[in-house]
Motif scaffolding. Structure first.
Motif, PDB file in Angstrom:
ATOM      1  N   TYR A   1       0.830  -1.208   0.000  1.00  0.00           N
ATOM      2  CA  TYR A   1       0.000   0.000   0.000  1.00  0.00           C
ATOM      3  C   TYR A   1       0.860   1.252   0.000  1.00  0.00           C
TER       4      TYR A   1
ATOM      5  N   LEU B   1      -5.456   0.704   8.127  1.00  0.00           N
ATOM      6  CA  LEU B   1      -5.569  -0.757   8.075  1.00  0.00           C
ATOM      7  C   LEU B   1      -4.994  -1.401   9.334  1.00  0.00           C
TER       8      LEU B   1
ATOM      9  N   PRO C   1     -12.784   1.910  10.252  1.00  0.00           N
ATOM     10  CA  PRO C   1     -12.135   0.611  10.063  1.00  0.00           C
ATOM     11  C   PRO C   1     -13.170  -0.434   9.639  1.00  0.00           C
TER      12      PRO C   1
ATOM     13  N   THR D   1     -10.819  -5.550  -3.965  1.00  0.00           N
ATOM     14  CA  THR D   1     -11.077  -5.241  -2.560  1.00  0.00           C
ATOM     15  C   THR D   1     -11.989  -6.288  -1.938  1.00  0.00           C
TER      16      THR D   1
ATOM     17  N   ASP E   1     -11.085  -9.154   0.872  1.00  0.00           N
ATOM     18  CA  ASP E   1     -11.636  -8.798   2.166  1.00  0.00           C
ATOM     19  C   ASP E   1     -11.591  -9.956   3.140  1.00  0.00           C
TER      20      ASP E   1
END
Lengths: 275, 275
Positions: free
Chosen positions: A153, A206, B120, B208, B212
């Motif tokens: 990232y 994250l 989050p 994503t 996940d």
């Protein structure tokens, strides 16, 4: 336009409001939470030294340190890739992208096999005559995991900004007598700040909410807040306390992000003024 | 090992490895190590060790015939495709409206749709989970997909907004002035112009969702577990070569997806460079 808006309200804002309400409800085993506006769960979390030390401090410490380490390691890699001629960046970039797109659980699995006692790292350390270090199921292990997961990232936005730095600027700095280090800190690094900020923000958000890493690499010994909220809700069935931990974590992460952006903005502006 | 040689062969032009080159090689090795270790462990005949002692394809084949893993992979894939399709579909009108809306409205819209990035994901998952448990008493695959749509939507909103910024409104006006209906204008003028942003957004959303873990760990129904959750539950208790083999297939799948993205839109979508 209307449908997506309703969708986000219904499935994001309503649940979040619900979570806030739950965090202010009473908890009784066997019956659903009743909203009373109580702040007891927040008080319990924010005053008990046990929670402050084990969960809060561990979360802040590990997420900040891992973000800094990921930035340093990621910067080196991104700088190297960006310096390569354009047609040779592809292979390394795509490997970083593949690593990013492999599920986090699988990457943790790989790290665990590497770090477990009797594994490759362990054997290498023994072979080199180093003292035996316990990595798995310790804070060090969790830290290594957080850094590893965060690096891609950080690397990817940095490759973009670093490759866009005009070489003429660096040559100009060198032509007026700046050495490599001076050129880096005066020219390249300030120009790469947008990439630094973008990458570290994702990495920090994250890692502050990390769940899979402390769960699989910490063996239940390293307690981070995201994991605690999960255990409280699904194992203990204490939704109000889980909600209070969750809301606290969200606010904490937003506050730290805001302070970070504020500091970056101010230093950057003074640096520009000085220059 | 492969990692280091890949890097050093890339800089054959410099006979002496530079400090930066060595540091970058180490960083790169760290990034790809988990993937290589997983593959190595999958090819190992006996126990879970890296480097492998005796090579075999037995586990790789076994993973393909074990129904529960194949089902898990299918569920992950279907969830990712459906979630990415909906989030891109929802993001389209939002991004197009953002361009025309007055600044104050645009700010509220951006905040509403980017909000999920600030919270989050494990905490949002907790919120959605508590609401759904309260409302329905259970969770199911459509709730999991709803969760995935929420967390993936910021990406297509962002990539489509990025391309609409360069869109010339005169083109759409021209189509309107020759009598094209708004729908016709959208399909034959606007859509082709913003296509790269739409594709990039869909792919980001797909990755994503595919990646996940935290949303799925809360919202997965027992009988329909996506692959990462299945692997996670195994890893909590024991490491078996077949899990490494399943993971390796998943890594190969991710690599193929990255390859497709590279062919379709280029890897620049990840490094944020506009070419």
């Amino acid at each position: 336009m209307f449908v997506p808006f309703v969708f986000v309200i219904l499935f994001f804002f309503v649940p979040m409001a619900w979570l806030v309400a739950t965090s202010m409800s009473t908890h009784e085993v066997g019956s659903p939470p009743v909203f009373t506006g109580t702040l007891e769960h927040y008080a319990r979390f924010w005053t008990d030294p046990f929670y402050l030390e084990t969960a809060l401090w561990t979360t802040v410490k590990l997420s900040v340190v891992s973000t800094v380490l990921a930035l340093i390691i990621g910067y080196v890699l991104a700088y190297y890739i960006a310096e390569l001629p354009a047609h040779r960046r592809g292979l390394l970039t795509s490997m970083v992208v593949v690593s990013l797109s492999v599920n986090i659980v699988i990457r943790i699995f790989g790290l665990n096999v590497l770090l477990m006692s009797g594994g490759a790292v362990d054997s290498a350390l023994t072979f080199l005559g180093m003292p035996k270090v316990r990595i798995m199921y310790t804070e060090l292990g969790v830290l290594i995991g957080l850094v590893q997961i965060a690096i891609p990232y950080v690397v990817l936005p940095l490759i973009g900004v670093l490759a866009a730095v005009d070489p003429a600027l660096k040559e100009a700095a060198e032509s007026v007598g700046a050495n490599k280090y001076k050129t880096f800190w005066a020219v390249t690094f300030p120009l790469s700040l947008p990439g630094v900020v973008a990458g570290t923000l994702i990495a920090f958000t994250l890692n502050a909410a990390a769940f899979a890493i402390p769960s699989l690499m910490g063996g239940g010994r390293v307690k981070m807040m995201g994991m605690m909220a999960y255990v409280q809700a699904t194992v203990q069935g204490n939704f109000p306390f889980a909600a209070a931990v969750g809301i606290s974590l969200t606010l904490l992460s937003i506050v730290i992000t805001a302070i970070y952006l504020f500091v970056i903005n101010r230093t950057f502006r003074t640096a520009r003024k000085a220059a | 090992m492969t990692a280091t040689t890949a890097v050093s062969s890339g800089k054959a032009r410099w006979p002496v490895p530079t400090g930066l080159g060595i540091a970058a090689s180490c960083a790169f090795a760290f990034v790809v190590a988990p993937l290589i270790v997983v593959a190595g462990a999958a090819l190992n005949a006996e126990a879970m060790f890296f480097p492998p002692r005796q090579l075999t394809l037995r586990w790789m084949m076994a993973a393909l015939t074990e129904g529960s893993f194949v089902n898990g992979a299918l569920i992950s894939f279907v969830v990712a495709v459906v979630a990415a399709a909906f989030s891109t579909l929802f993001a389209l009108p939002v991004a197009l409206q953002l361009r025309k809306a007055p600044p104050a409205v645009a700010r509220i819209l951006t905040l509403s749709f980017m909000g999920p990035l600030l919270v989050p994901s494990i905490i949002f998952a907790l919120a959605l989970y508590s609401v759904m448990i309260y409302a329905f008493g259970v969770t199911n695959l459509s709730i999991l997909m709803i969760g995935h749509v929420i967390i993936t939507m910021p990406y297509p909103v962002r990539t489509i907004t990025a391309v609409t910024e360069h869109l010339d409104p005169a083109l759409e006006d021209a189509a309107g002035s020759v009598g094209a209906s708004p729908w016709r204008t959208f399909v034959s003028v606007t859509l082709p112009l913003i296509k790269p942003g739409v594709i990039a957004g869909f792919l980001f959303a797909f990755i994503t969702s595919w990646n996940d873990f935290s949303i799925s760990v809360f919202l997965t129904p027992r009988e329909l577990q996506p692959l990462p959750i299945k692997i996670y539950e195994y890893l909590l208790y024991q490491y078996r070569p077949i899990i490494a083999a399943v993971s390796t297939w998943s890594v190969i799948g991710s690599a193929i997806i990255v390859l497709i993205i590279d062919r379709l839109v280029g890897l620049n979508v990840f490094t944020g460079r506009r070419s």
